[in-house]
Design a protein around this motif. Structure first.
Motif, short mmCIF file in Angstrom:
data_model
loop_
_atom_site.label_atom_id
_atom_site.label_comp_id
_atom_site.label_asym_id
_atom_site.label_seq_id
_atom_site.Cartn_x
_atom_site.Cartn_y
_atom_site.Cartn_z
N TYR A 101 0.84 -1.19 0.00
CA TYR A 101 0.00 0.00 0.00
C TYR A 101 0.88 1.25 0.00
O TYR A 101 1.98 1.25 0.56
CB TYR A 101 -0.91 0.02 1.23
CG TYR A 101 -2.11 -0.90 1.14
CD1 TYR A 101 -3.15 -0.62 0.25
CD2 TYR A 101 -2.21 -2.02 1.95
CE1 TYR A 101 -4.25 -1.45 0.17
CE2 TYR A 101 -3.31 -2.86 1.88
CZ TYR A 101 -4.32 -2.57 0.98
OH TYR A 101 -5.41 -3.40 0.89
N VAL A 102 0.36 2.31 -0.60
CA VAL A 102 1.01 3.62 -0.48
C VAL A 102 0.75 4.12 0.93
O VAL A 102 -0.41 4.30 1.33
CB VAL A 102 0.46 4.61 -1.53
CG1 VAL A 102 1.07 6.01 -1.33
CG2 VAL A 102 0.75 4.11 -2.95
N THR A 103 1.83 4.32 1.69
CA THR A 103 1.68 4.68 3.09
C THR A 103 1.91 6.17 3.37
O THR A 103 1.54 6.67 4.43
CB THR A 103 2.65 3.86 3.95
OG1 THR A 103 3.98 3.99 3.43
CG2 THR A 103 2.26 2.38 3.92
N SER A 104 2.51 6.89 2.43
CA SER A 104 2.76 8.32 2.63
C SER A 104 3.01 8.97 1.28
O SER A 104 3.57 8.34 0.38
CB SER A 104 3.96 8.54 3.55
OG SER A 104 4.18 9.91 3.77
N VAL A 242 -2.65 8.05 -0.67
CA VAL A 242 -2.38 7.15 0.45
C VAL A 242 -3.49 6.10 0.52
O VAL A 242 -4.68 6.42 0.40
CB VAL A 242 -2.30 7.94 1.78
CG1 VAL A 242 -2.21 6.99 2.96
CG2 VAL A 242 -1.12 8.89 1.77
N GLY A 243 -3.10 4.86 0.68
CA GLY A 243 -4.06 3.77 0.72
C GLY A 243 -4.22 3.07 -0.61
O GLY A 243 -4.85 2.01 -0.69
N SER A 244 -3.65 3.66 -1.68
CA SER A 244 -3.70 2.99 -2.98
C SER A 244 -2.82 1.76 -2.96
O SER A 244 -1.76 1.73 -2.31
CB SER A 244 -3.22 3.93 -4.09
OG SER A 244 -4.00 5.10 -4.14
N LEU A 245 -3.23 0.74 -3.68
CA LEU A 245 -2.43 -0.47 -3.78
C LEU A 245 -1.45 -0.31 -4.93
O LEU A 245 -1.85 -0.12 -6.08
CB LEU A 245 -3.33 -1.68 -4.01
CG LEU A 245 -2.66 -3.06 -3.93
CD1 LEU A 245 -2.05 -3.29 -2.54
CD2 LEU A 245 -3.64 -4.17 -4.27
N ALA A 246 -0.15 -0.34 -4.60
CA ALA A 246 0.87 -0.12 -5.62
C ALA A 246 0.97 -1.32 -6.55
O ALA A 246 0.96 -2.47 -6.11
CB ALA A 246 2.22 0.13 -4.96
N SER A 247 1.03 -1.03 -7.86
CA SER A 247 1.20 -2.08 -8.87
C SER A 247 1.89 -1.45 -10.07
O SER A 247 2.15 -0.25 -10.10
CB SER A 247 -0.16 -2.68 -9.26
OG SER A 247 -1.00 -1.68 -9.79
N SER A 248 2.17 -2.25 -11.06
CA SER A 248 2.85 -1.71 -12.24
C SER A 248 1.93 -0.80 -13.03
O SER A 248 2.38 0.13 -13.71
CB SER A 248 3.34 -2.85 -13.13
OG SER A 248 2.26 -3.69 -13.51
N GLU A 249 0.62 -1.03 -12.97
CA GLU A 249 -0.37 -0.18 -13.63
C GLU A 249 -1.53 0.06 -12.69
O GLU A 249 -2.04 -0.88 -12.09
CB GLU A 249 -0.88 -0.85 -14.91
CG GLU A 249 0.16 -0.97 -16.02
CD GLU A 249 0.53 0.38 -16.60
OE1 GLU A 249 -0.25 1.34 -16.44
OE2 GLU A 249 1.58 0.47 -17.23
N PRO A 250 -1.97 1.29 -12.51
CA PRO A 250 -1.42 2.52 -13.08
C PRO A 250 -0.14 2.93 -12.38
O PRO A 250 0.17 2.40 -11.30
CB PRO A 250 -2.54 3.53 -12.84
CG PRO A 250 -3.17 3.06 -11.57
CD PRO A 250 -3.13 1.57 -11.64
#
Length: 402
Positions: A101-104, A242-250
């Motif tokens: 997750y994007v934490t900051s 913040v809270g987005s799930l990091a992935s290659s896309e987007p």
């Protein structure tokens, strides 16, 4: 009518007209019609304008005194041309028990991205922007050598790092400066378990630092924690929340690495108004007007289709308009706004180089044909601004010729 006959010599002779009186009647009718036309034309009254003119007298041409702006703005239409972008994706490096997750987040859309800035963090690990002049293609450890080491050290020094040499060898002093940069954003460098080499490392100014003996957790620089900038002007276009799930896309971050511009096609008649360095006013729907400067004027091209022949003018897009999409229509104007002034056509002024005057036709207190001295304040666009002390007023009529 009789048919033609051939004489003894073989020559065909036309017959005589059977009714010669018909030819005489036709000729008389033509003469009568011409005479009637001449009499009617002579009887029609002549207009007053024509009646007062002799055969060799020039026509009287007049113009009205006006209240108008004599400095017109040149206005053309252009479109936004988007600059180059760079997308920063997520390189998975977390363990199986970590959710990325994007934490900051440390930047916002539209913000210029500076060397050494904190961009965002994924699963508690930072991503820090560094302006490098060579790509960083690997994680770096003490003892590594190469052009990427020099690029990293140069960016680190520009971000405020000290007490290390900028060269092609990474030392413990460089690692210490990197640790300070990471800590300034609230993070520490990642560590790994290693068995330190027995040879000492040479630091700045020939100093020697010996790493601890035995297997230890040692700091290193993870290349995936660096957002590499290759231009001096970089702007954040979009960043994950913040809270987005990091992935290659987007992508996690979209950066504008070259500024967007306004491109305008100008014709030959408009070239003088748009030289390099000219100050222009930009207007578009939904945005306040902005002042910008022409940065480039292209070569003349013949155009084609809906594109007219002319040159392309390039104007950097103002920072406050950085999020305007590609193709947005922009109104570009140049020249000063002018308030209405007392003005007459420039061709009405006589003896402009010495004692300028005009010939009046219908001006209060003056007879037609009188000369009236005038004071010329400014000329532009075929018009002359006349000082009000000259005695003219809007609606008066003056002569252009004779």
């Amino acid at each position: 009518m009789a048919e033609g006959r051939m004489d003894r010599r073989g020559v065909v002779r036309l017959p005589w007209v059977v009714r010669p009186w018909m030819l005489a009647a036709f000729a008389a009718i033509v003469v009568l019609i011409g005479a009637i036309g001449f009499v009617v034309g002579a009887a029609l009254p002549r207009s007053a304008a024509v009646e007062g003119l002799g055969d060799d007298e020039p026509a009287l041409v007049t113009a009205a005194v006006e209240s108008r702006a004599i400095v017109d703005r040149t206005v053309v239409q252009g479109k936004v041309t988007a600059g180059d972008t760079l997308e920063i994706g997520h390189a998975a490096r977390e363990g199986a028990d970590v959710v990325p997750y994007v934490t900051s987040v440390g930047v916002t859309a539209g913000q210029p991205l500076q060397n050494g800035s904190f961009v965002l963090a994924v699963a508690g690990r930072p991503m820090i922007a560094l302006r490098v002049d060579a790509p960083l293609y690997r994680s770096l450890r003490v003892g590594d050598e190469g052009a990427d080491v020099r690029a990293f050290e140069a960016a680190l020094a520009a971000a405020g790092g000290t007490d290390f040499d900028v060269d092609e060898r990474l030392t413990w002093y460089t690692m210490g400066a990197a640790e300070q940069l990471w800590e300034s954003h609230g993070y520490t460098l990642p560590t790994e378990t290693v068995t330190p080499a027995s040879d000492p490392e040479t630091g700045a100014a020939g100093a020697v630092e010996t790493p601890p003996a035995g297997s230890v957790e040692q700091r290193y620089i993870n290349v995936h924690e660096i957002v590499q900038l290759f231009t001096d002007t970089t702007t954040v276009m979009n960043v994950a929340a913040v809270g987005s799930l990091a992935s290659s896309e987007p992508p996690l971050v979209v950066l504008r690495t070259a500024p967007s511009t306004v491109t305008v096609r100008i014709t030959v008649l408009e070239e003088q108004a748009f030289p390099v360095g000219a100050e222009v006013t930009l207007s578009t729907s939904g945005e306040g007007d902005e002042v910008a400067v022409v940065s480039a004027v292209g070569e003349f091209t013949a155009g084609g289709g809906e594109v007219p022949p002319g040159r392309d003018v390039t104007i950097p897009l103002p920072g406050s308009w950085a999020d305007l999409p590609d193709g947005t229509v922009v109104r570009v104007s140049v020249g000063e706004e002018s308030e209405p002034v007392l003005a007459i056509p420039l061709t009405a002024i006589r003896s402009a180089d010495s004692d300028p005057y005009v010939v009046v036709e219908d001006v209060s207190g003056h007879a037609p044909g009188d000369r009236l001295a005038v004071v010329v304040v400014e000329t532009a666009g075929g018009w002359a601004q006349i000082d009000e002390s000259s005695g003219l007023a809007p609606g008066d009529t003056i002569r252009l010729s004779p």
